[in-house]
Design a protein around this motif. Structure first.
Motif, PDB file in Angstrom:
ATOM      1  N   CYS A   1       1.002  -1.552  -0.052  1.00 24.24           N
ATOM      2  CA  CYS A   1       0.196  -0.081  -0.048  1.00 24.24           C
ATOM      3  C   CYS A   1       1.009   1.184   0.166  1.00 24.24           C
ATOM      4  O   CYS A   1       1.966   1.422   0.510  1.00 24.24           O
ATOM      5  CB  CYS A   1      -0.927   0.122   1.143  1.00 24.24           C
ATOM      6  SG  CYS A   1      -1.923  -1.367   1.580  1.00 24.24           S
TER       7      CYS A   1
ATOM      8  N   SER B   1      -5.850  -2.238  -2.453  1.00 21.30           N
ATOM      9  CA  SER B   1      -5.035  -0.762  -2.328  1.00 21.30           C
ATOM     10  C   SER B   1      -4.461  -0.363  -3.481  1.00 21.30           C
ATOM     11  O   SER B   1      -3.954  -1.162  -4.206  1.00 21.30           O
ATOM     12  CB  SER B   1      -4.145  -0.666  -1.176  1.00 21.30           C
ATOM     13  OG  SER B   1      -3.815   0.536  -0.946  1.00 21.30           O
TER      14      SER B   1
ATOM     15  N   ALA C   1      -1.978  -1.549   7.258  1.00 17.92           N
ATOM     16  CA  ALA C   1      -1.178  -0.383   7.536  1.00 17.92           C
ATOM     17  C   ALA C   1       0.135  -0.759   8.413  1.00 17.92           C
ATOM     18  O   ALA C   1       1.129   0.031   7.967  1.00 17.92           O
ATOM     19  CB  ALA C   1      -2.260   0.488   8.639  1.00 17.92           C
TER      20      ALA C   1
ATOM     21  N   SER D   1       2.507  -2.040   5.540  1.00 14.25           N
ATOM     22  CA  SER D   1       2.743  -1.112   4.250  1.00 14.25           C
ATOM     23  C   SER D   1       3.522   0.169   4.793  1.00 14.25           C
ATOM     24  O   SER D   1       3.890   1.038   4.515  1.00 14.25           O
ATOM     25  CB  SER D   1       1.619  -0.646   3.624  1.00 14.25           C
ATOM     26  OG  SER D   1       1.168  -1.962   2.660  1.00 14.25           O
TER      27      SER D   1
ATOM     28  N   VAL E   1      -4.488   4.369   7.525  1.00 14.10           N
ATOM     29  CA  VAL E   1      -5.531   3.990   6.751  1.00 14.10           C
ATOM     30  C   VAL E   1      -6.774   4.787   7.361  1.00 14.10           C
ATOM     31  O   VAL E   1      -6.951   4.635   8.534  1.00 14.10           O
ATOM     32  CB  VAL E   1      -5.888   2.577   6.809  1.00 14.10           C
ATOM     33  CG1 VAL E   1      -7.259   2.287   6.026  1.00 14.10           C
ATOM     34  CG2 VAL E   1      -4.779   1.925   5.979  1.00 14.10           C
TER      35      VAL E   1
ATOM     36  N   VAL F   1       1.763   2.434   6.682  1.00 13.65           N
ATOM     37  CA  VAL F   1       0.818   3.547   6.430  1.00 13.65           C
ATOM     38  C   VAL F   1      -0.205   3.897   7.257  1.00 13.65           C
ATOM     39  O   VAL F   1      -0.457   3.000   8.001  1.00 13.65           O
ATOM     40  CB  VAL F   1       0.331   3.465   4.924  1.00 13.65           C
ATOM     41  CG1 VAL F   1       1.490   3.613   3.942  1.00 13.65           C
ATOM     42  CG2 VAL F   1      -0.428   2.090   4.748  1.00 13.65           C
TER      43      VAL F   1
ATOM     44  N   ASP G   1      -3.149   6.262  -2.063  1.00 11.72           N
ATOM     45  CA  ASP G   1      -3.894   4.999  -2.350  1.00 11.72           C
ATOM     46  C   ASP G   1      -5.400   5.239  -1.964  1.00 11.72           C
ATOM     47  O   ASP G   1      -5.553   5.809  -0.912  1.00 11.72           O
ATOM     48  CB  ASP G   1      -3.216   3.487  -2.004  1.00 11.72           C
ATOM     49  CG  ASP G   1      -2.269   3.041  -2.943  1.00 11.72           C
ATOM     50  OD1 ASP G   1      -1.984   3.744  -3.847  1.00 11.72           O
ATOM     51  OD2 ASP G   1      -1.777   1.904  -2.490  1.00 11.72           O
TER      52      ASP G   1
ATOM     53  N   ARG H   1      -8.819   5.785   2.479  1.00 13.09           N
ATOM     54  CA  ARG H   1      -7.759   6.411   2.016  1.00 13.09           C
ATOM     55  C   ARG H   1      -6.484   6.234   2.584  1.00 13.09           C
ATOM     56  O   ARG H   1      -6.574   5.618   3.862  1.00 13.09           O
ATOM     57  CB  ARG H   1      -7.836   7.892   1.883  1.00 13.09           C
ATOM     58  CG  ARG H   1      -8.066   8.602   3.102  1.00 13.09           C
ATOM     59  CD  ARG H   1      -8.202  10.206   2.896  1.00 13.09           C
ATOM     60  NE  ARG H   1      -8.157  10.807   4.049  1.00 13.09           N
ATOM     61  CZ  ARG H   1      -9.230  11.234   4.895  1.00 13.09           C
ATOM     62  NH1 ARG H   1     -10.201  11.110   4.293  1.00 13.09           N
ATOM     63  NH2 ARG H   1      -9.037  12.055   5.962  1.00 13.09           N
ATOM     64  N   VAL H   2      -5.491   6.021   2.001  1.00 11.07           N
ATOM     65  CA  VAL H   2      -4.266   5.648   2.595  1.00 11.07           C
ATOM     66  C   VAL H   2      -3.407   6.936   2.671  1.00 11.07           C
ATOM     67  O   VAL H   2      -3.523   7.758   1.609  1.00 11.07           O
ATOM     68  CB  VAL H   2      -3.647   4.538   1.641  1.00 11.07           C
ATOM     69  CG1 VAL H   2      -2.189   4.413   2.222  1.00 11.07           C
ATOM     70  CG2 VAL H   2      -4.489   3.300   1.405  1.00 11.07           C
TER      71      VAL H   2
END
Lengths: 295, 295
Positions: free
Chosen positions: B140, B258, B213, B216, B220, B218, B144, B267-268
């Motif tokens: 992800c 994603s 999350a 990756s 979310v 990131v 994204d 959304r990321v």
């Protein structure tokens, strides 16, 4: 109609008829081979059928699956191992199990690539590899000789000895055959060069030879049973029938190959049936082997 | 240390550390992908967790396995299905089971290529396919958007309704979600074109998003939970928390992807954690999902 009325093999036959044939292997082959050479073999069963020793149980789980791939001429690449375990089980047991499985996977030429955990008491194993020349059960030819990657009857002797409470007097090689079967990987790899057909002996040598004979439409004559050196004396001492111990049980997990071999324990001829040659006479070898649901 | 003290995920982590990493997929991916693009996913469990209806149980066995392959961007080619069954089971049941499995395998794009039978009460399924571009959980990227191939919470609602004896008033779509999960194959195939990461929601949406999350690295943000239309009213009527029903159970077996999608439910962003956006505010979404041994 219940499963016990049909028995494992007739149930599988009917399921197979329902599903159609997706690859080059027949449904009688335990190892599936796709048209592109993908080979997959799966097995599952209750954990308590394996050794009580976690390390040995791990090794056996891989070995009993690898023997199907090896008998088809496939070097196992990846194993996927699912365990259902009681929540009360010690993690140390799981660790030893996977260490054993990893060792055996390496001996077989592959590695453990994934798994799944659940609650229960079963194992499930998928072995994957590739082949350009699958050794199918229907490929034996008159004139072939058959070789075996190990001996048969040792595991049966150990099991019988356990049941009849004479396990302590049982030679270590028989106990070993039961708890830690050896498919004979190195032997198999050499045999693949000449072999055209193969099958493992997990359900007993008699069943293996009858299947090879039936599917290849040939006659098989066993000249000398590939038994461990000490089995004849052991059977005689305990009043067990040597031929029965050697051919009607299973769990040895070695592989039989048919091809233009120089040596071998059996020869392939035109005709049908499986026979034991004894003093120049041919004695029919009974077909029965181990079978789920009606065991 | 017992398995129940560790829980399924920590047990798997330790087993994985022991075994090393054989492919391009991480051990956190439920679907193994080799360097050559071979993809394999395996699942196993007790048969009584499936539908009582044999045809539906067969379909679900394939669906729950196919969802792992689909979420990784893999079209399933072959399924291998092992059943442990009581000897008293009717063959008719087995037949309906395999008919259901065969139908679902076809919907998923593959077919049943093999199987094994044993005594017991478990299923075990291996799905195999190939991919040139695996959608791994660590892929992800900030920017994204996330899409889901189905809705979440329906199966949980049906299960809760069963437990609390209000199953009769439960909408058919929820019952359907529990007994006959739909991974959304057609949706998945379209999503693969843009997707770079994927994961199924078998253990609950909260767990899925937290894993994506975490792996990756990131953050979310869920803008709108992908729940069935009738779930909010159903939860309100029975005093159930909608967010909990939709995110903390599992068994919906749809896939989250994603990628640079235009639409999507989440959304990321740069950062970490998983949040629910509500009236402009970000509320942390709890991680807990379903887990074996400490369920």
């Amino acid at each position: 109609m219940r499963l016990e009325d049909l028995g494992e093999r007739r149930v599988l036959e009917r399921v197979h008829a329902l599903l159609g044939k997706p690859g080059v292997s027949g449904f009688d082959d335990d190892c599936f081979v796709s048209r592109d050479g993908l080979a997959v073999s799966i097995d599952s069963g209750p954990l308590d059928e394996l050794s009580e020793n976690a390390f040995e149980a791990g090794r056996k789980t891989i070995a009993l699956n690898a023997s199907d791939l090896c008998s088809t001429g496939v070097k196992p690449e990846y194993f996927f191992l699912s365990l259902s375990l009681p929540a009360k089980k010690e993690f140390a047991w799981v660790k030893r199990f996977f260490k054993g499985a990893q060792l055996e996977a390496g001996l077989a030429g592959g590695r453990i690539a994934g798994g799944d955990l659940n609650e229960g008491a079963t194992y499930s194993i998928a072995g994957v590899g590739f082949t350009e020349k699958p050794l199918l059960r229907r490929n034996c030819r008159a004139g072939d000789r058959m070789v075996c990657s190990g001996t048969v009857g040792g595991a049966a002797a150990a099991r019988l000895a356990k049941q009849r409470k004479v396990f302590r007097g049982c030679p270590a090689e028989f106990k070993h055959a039961l708890d830690l079967p050896d498919p004979g990987y190195a032997f198999c790899r050499r045999a693949w060069r000449k072999a055209r057909a193969g099958m493992d002996v997990s359900d007993g040598l008699a069943f293996t030879l009858h299947e090879l004979a039936r599917l290849s439409r040939v006659k098989v004559v066993v000249e000398e049973l590939p038994v461990p050196r000490r089995l004849p004396a052991f059977c005689e001492r305990h009043g067990w029938d040597l031929v029965e111990a050697a051919t009607r049980f299973g769990e040895d997990y070695c592989c039989v190959f048919s091809g233009p071999f120089k040596d071998g324990f059996a020869r392939v001829e035109k005709g049908k049936g499986v026979f034991l040659e004894k003093g120049g006479e041919l004695i029919p070898l009974q077909k029965e082997g181990w079978e789920a649901f009606i065991g």
